[in-house]
Design an enzyme around this catalytic site. Structure first.
Site, PDB file in Angstrom:
ATOM      1  N   HIS A  48       0.842  -1.375  -0.135  1.00 30.37           N
ATOM      2  CA  HIS A  48       0.037  -0.018  -0.008  1.00 30.37           C
ATOM      3  C   HIS A  48       0.785   1.284  -0.115  1.00 30.37           C
ATOM      4  CE1 HIS A  48      -4.143  -1.941   0.487  1.00 30.37           C
ATOM      5  NE2 HIS A  48      -3.464  -2.712   1.233  1.00 30.37           N
TER       6      HIS A  48
ATOM      7  N   ASP B  50       2.763   2.197  -2.719  1.00 29.07           N
ATOM      8  CA  ASP B  50       2.884   2.712  -4.237  1.00 29.07           C
ATOM      9  C   ASP B  50       1.955   3.867  -4.597  1.00 29.07           C
ATOM     10  OD1 ASP B  50       0.660   0.806  -4.388  1.00 29.07           O
ATOM     11  OD2 ASP B  50       1.192  -0.275  -6.095  1.00 29.07           O
TER      12      ASP B  50
ATOM     13  N   SER C 298      -1.408 -10.901  -8.141  1.00 28.33           N
ATOM     14  CA  SER C 298      -1.681  -9.889  -9.161  1.00 28.33           C
ATOM     15  C   SER C 298      -1.727 -10.551 -10.728  1.00 28.33           C
ATOM     16  CB  SER C 298      -0.539  -8.715  -9.281  1.00 28.33           C
ATOM     17  OG  SER C 298      -1.056  -7.823  -9.955  1.00 28.33           O
TER      18      SER C 298
ATOM     19  N   ASP D  57       2.265  -3.523  -9.468  1.00 25.90           N
ATOM     20  CA  ASP D  57       2.001  -4.765 -10.038  1.00 25.90           C
ATOM     21  C   ASP D  57       2.256  -4.687 -11.598  1.00 25.90           C
ATOM     22  OD1 ASP D  57       0.975  -5.244  -7.538  1.00 25.90           O
ATOM     23  OD2 ASP D  57      -1.019  -5.152  -7.845  1.00 25.90           O
TER      24      ASP D  57
HETATM   25  P1  ADP Z   1      -4.927 -10.635  -8.097  1.00 22.55           P
HETATM   26  O1  ADP Z   1      -4.432  -9.484  -9.110  1.00 22.55           O
HETATM   27  O2  ADP Z   1      -4.185 -10.679  -6.831  1.00 22.55           O
HETATM   28  O3  ADP Z   1      -4.827 -11.951  -8.661  1.00 22.55           O
HETATM   29  P2  ADP Z   1      -7.608  -9.431  -8.426  1.00 22.55           P
HETATM   30  O4  ADP Z   1      -8.832  -9.364  -7.707  1.00 22.55           O
HETATM   31  O5  ADP Z   1      -6.871  -8.110  -8.755  1.00 22.55           O
HETATM   32  O6  ADP Z   1      -6.642 -10.268  -7.537  1.00 22.55           O
HETATM   33  O7  ADP Z   1      -7.622  -9.884  -9.925  1.00 22.55           O
HETATM   34  C1  ADP Z   1      -8.220 -11.188 -10.123  1.00 22.55           C
HETATM   35  C2  ADP Z   1      -9.113 -10.952 -11.240  1.00 22.55           C
HETATM   36  O8  ADP Z   1      -8.413 -11.031 -12.553  1.00 22.55           O
HETATM   37  C3  ADP Z   1     -10.067 -12.306 -11.474  1.00 22.55           C
HETATM   38  O9  ADP Z   1     -11.270 -12.288 -10.363  1.00 22.55           O
HETATM   39  C4  ADP Z   1     -10.482 -12.266 -12.932  1.00 22.55           C
HETATM   40  O10 ADP Z   1     -11.392 -11.218 -12.981  1.00 22.55           O
HETATM   41  C5  ADP Z   1      -9.461 -11.811 -13.706  1.00 22.55           C
HETATM   42  N1  ADP Z   1      -8.417 -12.904 -14.049  1.00 22.55           N
HETATM   43  C6  ADP Z   1      -7.295 -13.298 -13.624  1.00 22.55           C
HETATM   44  N2  ADP Z   1      -6.673 -14.498 -14.245  1.00 22.55           N
HETATM   45  C7  ADP Z   1      -7.702 -14.510 -15.122  1.00 22.55           C
HETATM   46  C8  ADP Z   1      -7.586 -15.477 -16.447  1.00 22.55           C
HETATM   47  N3  ADP Z   1      -6.824 -16.437 -16.579  1.00 22.55           N
HETATM   48  N4  ADP Z   1      -8.686 -15.229 -17.121  1.00 22.55           N
HETATM   49  C9  ADP Z   1      -9.951 -14.479 -16.788  1.00 22.55           C
HETATM   50  N5  ADP Z   1      -9.875 -13.726 -15.945  1.00 22.55           N
HETATM   51  C10 ADP Z   1      -8.837 -13.559 -15.241  1.00 22.55           C
HETATM   52 MG    MG Z   2      -5.037  -7.419  -8.715  1.00 26.28          MG
END
Ligand code: ADP
Ligand code: MG
Length: 382
Positions: A27, A29, A118, A164
């Site tokens: 937190h 950045d 991320s 990220d």
């Molecule tokens: P993080 O970035 O920590 O993984 P976030 O909530 O910021 O968590 O992002 C996750 C979201 O990104 C998922 O809920 C989805 O909407 C999208 N996402 C991530 N990977 C994929 C994938 N391989 N296919 C489709 N959507 C994805």
């Molecule tokens: Mg994210």
């Protein structure tokens, strides 16, 4: 219309975009402070194929087993949240260039989504980087980082900082990166942890308030800063606020705002101390900084949750662990643990059993291996 499938799809270009870990600097950045991330060897792979129809793009995510098509001259937000990461990138690209043409894109991921690694930035940066390559858009790495961040702000509604996307694009094998989020200066630091290693524990909890609380923390930091600035106008961001300045303003700040600001001020100091500890090979100190970062996130910034606190607290009972903290925005996701190689297996086994007993949830674990940033991994005719 039929979506591309693995059988019919012969890609013109294949790109791999990594997720990231963050050693310390959570937190900070969006408060223009310091962060110390590294890209990891878990990635999202994008297979691109040019399409004959110039104005259409199609996407298929193997993870979601879903796809969609979009008209490139009419991009708008979708009710499906995962589509917005991709649509946001297309919209941001269209502000900068008119050279993106029709394409199909198939997405395959080894990066757990919503776990604080991320996957969202990997999704944005992989698409932006791939289209930059496929259509020769001539965008710089910093353009890709900024437009991917803007996509998340404008289409997803997550007011994230730059870390990220920076890590997913700029990662280097075996290194962490110290990024100054105000000047955007950065430096690579070899992650010499032997005989320790970084073990990630995925709590498999993802509380729904994560996004709204994230945006609230950002607003609270801005509010705290505006009060501090009444007394110290030189402080343009929380980054310029020293512990002494903050203390001088304590009477004007509510307890909540004081705690939020105090966390950020201390966390920036911890990032610089962590770089110093890495350079000195002082892993005990690095581990102690992990623990104090977690305490700040838990008590001052209040973005932890019982599952993450349990995992961090439990490590204090296990031999061979130098430090542990929650990683990412909070309210779920992974903890990052600095564990002696010889104890790692026993550590994972013991904490997995304890976590199962406490919460009825199955942990998953993996090593955080610092890896390179987004790259082309295959090209037709190459
Ligand atoms: P993080 O970035 O920590 O993984 P976030 O909530 O910021 O968590 O992002 C996750 C979201 O990104 C998922 O809920 C989805 O909407 C999208 N996402 C991530 N990977 C994929 C994938 N391989 N296919 C489709 N959507 C994805
Ligand atoms: Mg994210």
């Amino acid at each position: 219309m039929a979506l591309p499938t693995p059988e019919t799809f012969i890609p013109d270009l294949t790109v791999s975009a990594p997720g990231r870990i963050n050693l310390i600097g959570e937190h900070t950045d969006y408060n223009m402070g310091y962060v110390l991330p590294a890209a990891v060897d878990k990635t999202i792979v994008f297979r691109f194929r040019r399409r004959p129809d110039v104005f259409r793009a199609s996407f298929y995510s193997q993870m979601n087993q879903k796809g969609f098509t979009v008209s490139l001259d009419a991009i708008s937000r979708s009710a499906q949240s995962w589509e917005n990461y991709l649509l946001g990138v297309l919209a941001e690209l269209s502000k900068r260039t008119d050279r993106v043409q029709g394409f199909d894109c198939e997405i395959e991921s080894s990066l757990p989504a919503g776990s604080g690694l991320s996957s969202s930035a990997a999704l944005e940066c992989g698409l932006a980087f791939g289209l930059n390559e496929l259509f020769g858009l001539g965008l710089t790495p910093w353009d890709l980082i900024a437009l991917s961040r803007d996509a998340e702000h404008h289409f997803v509604g997550m007011q994230c900082g730059i870390m990220d996307q920076f890590a997913s694009v700029m990662g280097r094998e075996g290194h962490a990166m110290l990024l100054d989020c105000r000047s955007l200066e950065y430096s690579y630091h070899p992650l010499k942890l032997h005989p320790y290693k970084l073990v990630l524990l995925n709590s498999h909890v993802s509380h729904s308030l994560a996004d709204s609380e994230y945006n609230l923390r950002r607003a609270q930091c801005e509010e705290g800063l505006s009060i501090i600035r009444q007394r110290f106008p030189v402080a343009g961001t929380l980054r310029e606020v020293s512990p002494e300045m903050l203390l001088a303003c304590q009477g004007s700040l509510s307890t909540v705002l004081y705690n939020r600001c105090a966390y950020v001020v201390s966390e920036n100091e911890r990032v610089l101390a962590a770089v110093d500890a890495l350079e000195q090979g002082d892993l005990q100190r690095l581990g102690a900084l992990f623990y104090s970062s977690h305490e700040g996130l838990r008590k001052q910034y209040e973005v932890s949750c019982p599952e993450l606190d349990f995992l961090v607290d439990y490590t204090k009972k296990i031999p061979g662990v130098l430090g542990s903290r929650m990683m990412g925005g909070g309210f779920g996701g992974c903890t990052l643990n600095l564990v002696h190689e010889k104890d790692a297996e026993g550590f994972v086994g013991e904490i997995t059993t304890a976590y199962q007993q406490q919460f009825g949830l199955q942990l998953t674990s993996f090593e955080g291996v610092p890896s390179s940033g987004v790259a082309v991994v295959g090209k037709k005719d190459a």
